[in-house]
Design a protein around this motif. Structure first.
Motif: not given
Length: 356
Positions: A209-219
């Protein structure tokens, strides 16, 4: 052990409990006799909504486990509580249905697996996506050889917005932001369990398994672990991926979470597409199959997300009555958890995680 009529207690009466209760309320072999929640008003409200006003309302799960009149407990608690409450339920001799993911790490999962192996009553890790009617139909087609040998699986999870989505309490989102309680991100780890279960269901256990996990802020200030891309390799030179994208201005048709899910499975002879998970984009066919130059679409099946909960619970009730194994067993639940944890580890370390 065989069960005829099951007396059920719900431990946790949050938003998702409405879907877990449906089949217990309508199945002639089950009856909800107790509800447990620290917020007793929430439990009373659920009892009224489900038409089980005579059910016992308590605020301590130990009261439920000590009641000899209760056969089955449905554990719907924050993830960090799963292990301790499940072990206590197994010790009390209750039939257990444990909400996914089964635990926050493999050490806890191993304790549950060991206890389940020695339990007096069956233990199930609840997973509903593999019981979504279009998924069940797709699995039967794959097993019949409709696309030949499956080679790859592509899963797309796409949260957005919706004017018709149900209201999710602030507290339900808040604890999922705390990794000490959730065990991982809300999309890749928590909701991702459904997607890893689908990959496991169709392709088996991965080797890598290989992963790239980002992050986004919701309103609202909370964070989603998106965009994310998780790749996996299975034995036999077969592969797959999970893509998670948060599109804050994407309108989704839904009565539940504002999210669309899509699956594509490619084999040596054909391709299957599964549409409409939590919600949908437009009006695509729930299932489509391409083979031998011909595209077949399948409609006329249940596509509401609640149907997956109904069929998962019904399968468990039938397994208990016939003495067969539930799905997911504790061992199977651990396999899916291992899959999800590998994605978290890979994103954290920047390295491929080997599982084979």
């Amino acid at each position: 052990m065989f069960y005829d009529r099951l007396r059920v207690a719900m431990i946790g009466t949050g938003r998702i409990s409405d879907l877990h209760a449906i089949e217990y309320c309508q199945n002639p072999h089950t009856e909800i006799v107790a509800l447990c929640d620290r917020d007793m008003e929430s439990a009373r409200s659920r009892a009224s909504a489900w038409g089980v006003e005579n059910a016992r309302i308590v605020d301590d799960y130990r009261t439920i486990l000590a009641d000899p009149e209760i056969d089955l407990v449905e554990i719907l608690l924050p993830h960090h509580l799963h292990c301790s409450v499940t072990l206590a339920a197994i010790e009390a001799g209750k039939v257990v249905s444990l909400q996914k993911p089964m635990c926050v790490d493999l050490a806890e999962a191993d304790k549950v697996v060991e206890a389940a192996a020695n339990a007096r009553a069956p233990v199930k890790v609840f997973e509903n996506f593999i019981f979504y009617p279009p998924v069940m139909k797709a699995k039967s087609l794959v097993d019949e050889g409709a696309i030949g040998t499956p080679l790859t699986i592509r899963i797309k999870s796409n949260p957005g917005r919706s004017q018709t989505a149900w209201d999710v309490p602030h507290a339900a989102d808040a604890w999922r932001q705390e990794r000490s309680q959730s065990g991982g991100g809300p999309l890749v780890f928590d909701d991702g369990h459904h997607k890893f279960a689908l990959a496991w269901h169709f392709m088996g256990n991965p080797d890598e398994v290989h992963a790239f996990i980002g992050e986004t802020q919701r309103q609202d200030g909370f964070y989603f672990d998106a965009p994310a891309m998780v790749s996996f390799r299975f034995p036999g030179n077969r592969m797959g991926n999970l893509e998670v994208v948060y599109s804050p201005e994407l309108d989704i048709i839904t009565r539940h979470y504002a999210q669309d899910d899509r699956v594509e499975i490619t084999g040596t002879k054909g391709v299957i597409w599964i549409n409409c998970g939590h919600g949908r984009l437009g009006d695509p066919p729930p299932l489509a199959l391409y083979r031998d130059g011909e595209l077949r679409t399948f409609r006329g099946m249940e596509t509401g997300w609640e149907a997956s909960f109904v069929h998962s619970t019904r399968h468990f009730i039938e397994a208990l009555r016939s003495g067969t194994a539930p799905s997911l067993t504790a061992c199977e639940g651990r396999q899916v958890l291992r899959f999800a944890l590998a994605a978290e580890e890979s994103a954290r370390t920047g390295k491929t995680v080997e599982l084979g």
